[in-house]
Scaffold this active site. Structure first.
Site, PDB file in Angstrom:
ATOM      1  N   HIS A  58     -10.889  -6.331   8.098  1.00 44.69           N
ATOM      2  CA  HIS A  58     -11.494  -6.069   6.852  1.00 44.69           C
ATOM      3  C   HIS A  58     -12.668  -5.093   7.339  1.00 44.69           C
ATOM      4  O   HIS A  58     -13.630  -5.061   6.390  1.00 44.69           O
ATOM      5  CB  HIS A  58     -11.882  -7.316   6.326  1.00 44.69           C
ATOM      6  CG  HIS A  58     -10.670  -8.045   5.951  1.00 44.69           C
ATOM      7  ND1 HIS A  58     -10.270  -8.996   6.556  1.00 44.69           N
ATOM      8  CD2 HIS A  58     -10.063  -8.166   4.675  1.00 44.69           C
ATOM      9  CE1 HIS A  58      -9.380  -9.606   6.122  1.00 44.69           C
ATOM     10  NE2 HIS A  58      -9.298  -9.080   4.741  1.00 44.69           N
TER      11      HIS A  58
ATOM     12  N   GLU B 210       0.985  -1.324  -0.052  1.00 43.70           N
ATOM     13  CA  GLU B 210       0.018  -0.039  -0.045  1.00 43.70           C
ATOM     14  C   GLU B 210       0.793   1.160  -0.063  1.00 43.70           C
ATOM     15  O   GLU B 210       0.407   2.145  -0.629  1.00 43.70           O
ATOM     16  CB  GLU B 210      -0.974  -0.059   1.365  1.00 43.70           C
ATOM     17  CG  GLU B 210      -2.071  -0.859   0.983  1.00 43.70           C
ATOM     18  CD  GLU B 210      -1.536  -2.474   1.163  1.00 43.70           C
ATOM     19  OE1 GLU B 210      -2.508  -3.311   0.892  1.00 43.70           O
ATOM     20  OE2 GLU B 210      -0.591  -2.595   1.698  1.00 43.70           O
TER      21      GLU B 210
END
Length: 345
Positions: A137, A68
């Site tokens: 998540h 990321e």
């Protein structure tokens, strides 16, 4: 209000509306690129980018490593070069390794270069809970980005807004964090979590123009007018608020913020001065959440019009509890109690 030419509409869920926004923007501007983990051949973990690589090629829609920080860093370089990258972070929980690139580079590029360079980056990411994704998540980190000067933060609550806001975000010359509430990707619900999801096809805001239109950033929407209290919400919580009002029969006004920052304080102020009461609802944890900023803004601007203390209904101050997901959410019971408290105060 939106900037929209006449165009045919069709029923879309939020995923389809996001895909349509990307398609329309890429067709209009060859500088726009889509990048991220599995966004190419696979079409994204939620299929938001499905078909784009086939249509626009691997040079404009490409997969990246699980990195990321690298994804955001590359996007900053691409934007300085003149491109308009739209990186996808597969889940908002994984955006933290890229935080330094967003805060120290993207947010500051226009200022540190005296306007010579800009960072027209739109970072898309699913956020929030509701799909039993567990602790890694399901997080809601929006407040982190509203604190960073130079970054805009956007969260839609329905397909029509999702497309119009995403188009505006992509065309903006500053970095935008575009969080997508995955709980309502495929349809809203009536505010009661034990009931089936309602398909978007039955929702008035599922009718989405197939062509180009945009909704200006920093413009909230009054999704329900009322006199008894003002409820401030965004994303999934808009549907919770509407469901609670329908069930309780209390004539409250619901404002969908749409853009968290810069926030449309004028719309909020006008509503609270009319109703004299305010409730803020968001899924993220309470302490340091965006609701605290909203409460402060309302207090500063509307103090002499308030008839009751401002209420915040939020997630709990605890790491996201996978097995107790629905107890964590600010659901109908807690929101109804808060609404009654401000009405009876």
């Amino acid at each position: 209000m939106s900037s929209s030419p006449a165009t045919e509409t069709r029923s879309m869920n939020m995923i389809q509306a996001i895909n349509s926004a990307l398609d329309v923007c890429m067709d209009r501007d060859p500088a726009i690129t889509v990048m991220g983990e599995d966004v190419g051949y696979f079409g994204g973990v939620f299929k938001a980018t499905e078909g784009l690589q086939k249509k626009y090629g691997k040079g404009r829609v490409f997969d990246t490593p699980i990195n990321e920080g690298g994804i955001i860093g590359v996007a900053v370089g691409m934007s300085a070069y003149g491109l308009r990258p739209v990186p996808e972070i597969q889940f908002a929980d994984y955006i933290y390794p890229g935080l330094d690139q967003l805060v120290s580079e993207a947010a500051r590029l226009r200022y540190r270069s005296a306007g010579e360079f800009t960072a027209p980056i739109t970072v898309r990411s699913p956020f929030g809970g509701g799909i039993f994704g567990g602790q890694t998540h399901s997080q809601s980190p929006e407040a982190l980005f509203t604190h960073v000067a130079g970054i805009k933060t956007v969260i839609p609550s329905n397909p029509y807004d999702a497309k119009g806001l995403l188009v505006a975000a992509i065309e903006d010359n500053d970095p935008v964090i575009f969080f997508e509430p995955k709980r309502i990707y495929n349809g809203p619900f009536d505010g009661h979590y034990d009931r089936p999801v309602t398909p978007w096809a039955k929702h008035p805001q599922s009718q989405v123009p197939e062509g180009y239109y945009r909704i200006p950033l920093s413009q909230a929407a009054v999704v329900r007018e009322g006199e008894a209290a003002t409820m401030l919400a965004y994303g999934t919580m808009v549907h919770v608020a509407l469901g609670v009002i329908e069930a309780s029969g209390i004539d409250a006004e619901v404002i969908d913020l749409r853009t968290l920052w810069p926030v449309d304080i004028e719309t909020i102020e006008a509503s609270v001065k009319k109703t004299g009461r305010c409730i803020v609802v968001h899924e993220a944890t309470r302490t340091g959440g965006f609701g605290a900023e909203l409460s402060a803004l309302v207090q500063e601007r509307c103090f002499y019009h308030l008839e009751a203390p401002i209420e915040r209904v939020t997630g709990w101050d605890t790491p996201y509890p996978h097995s107790l997901e629905w107890a964590y959410f600010p659901g109908p019971v807690r929101l109804t109690q808060a609404l009654k408290r401000v009405i009876e105060a």
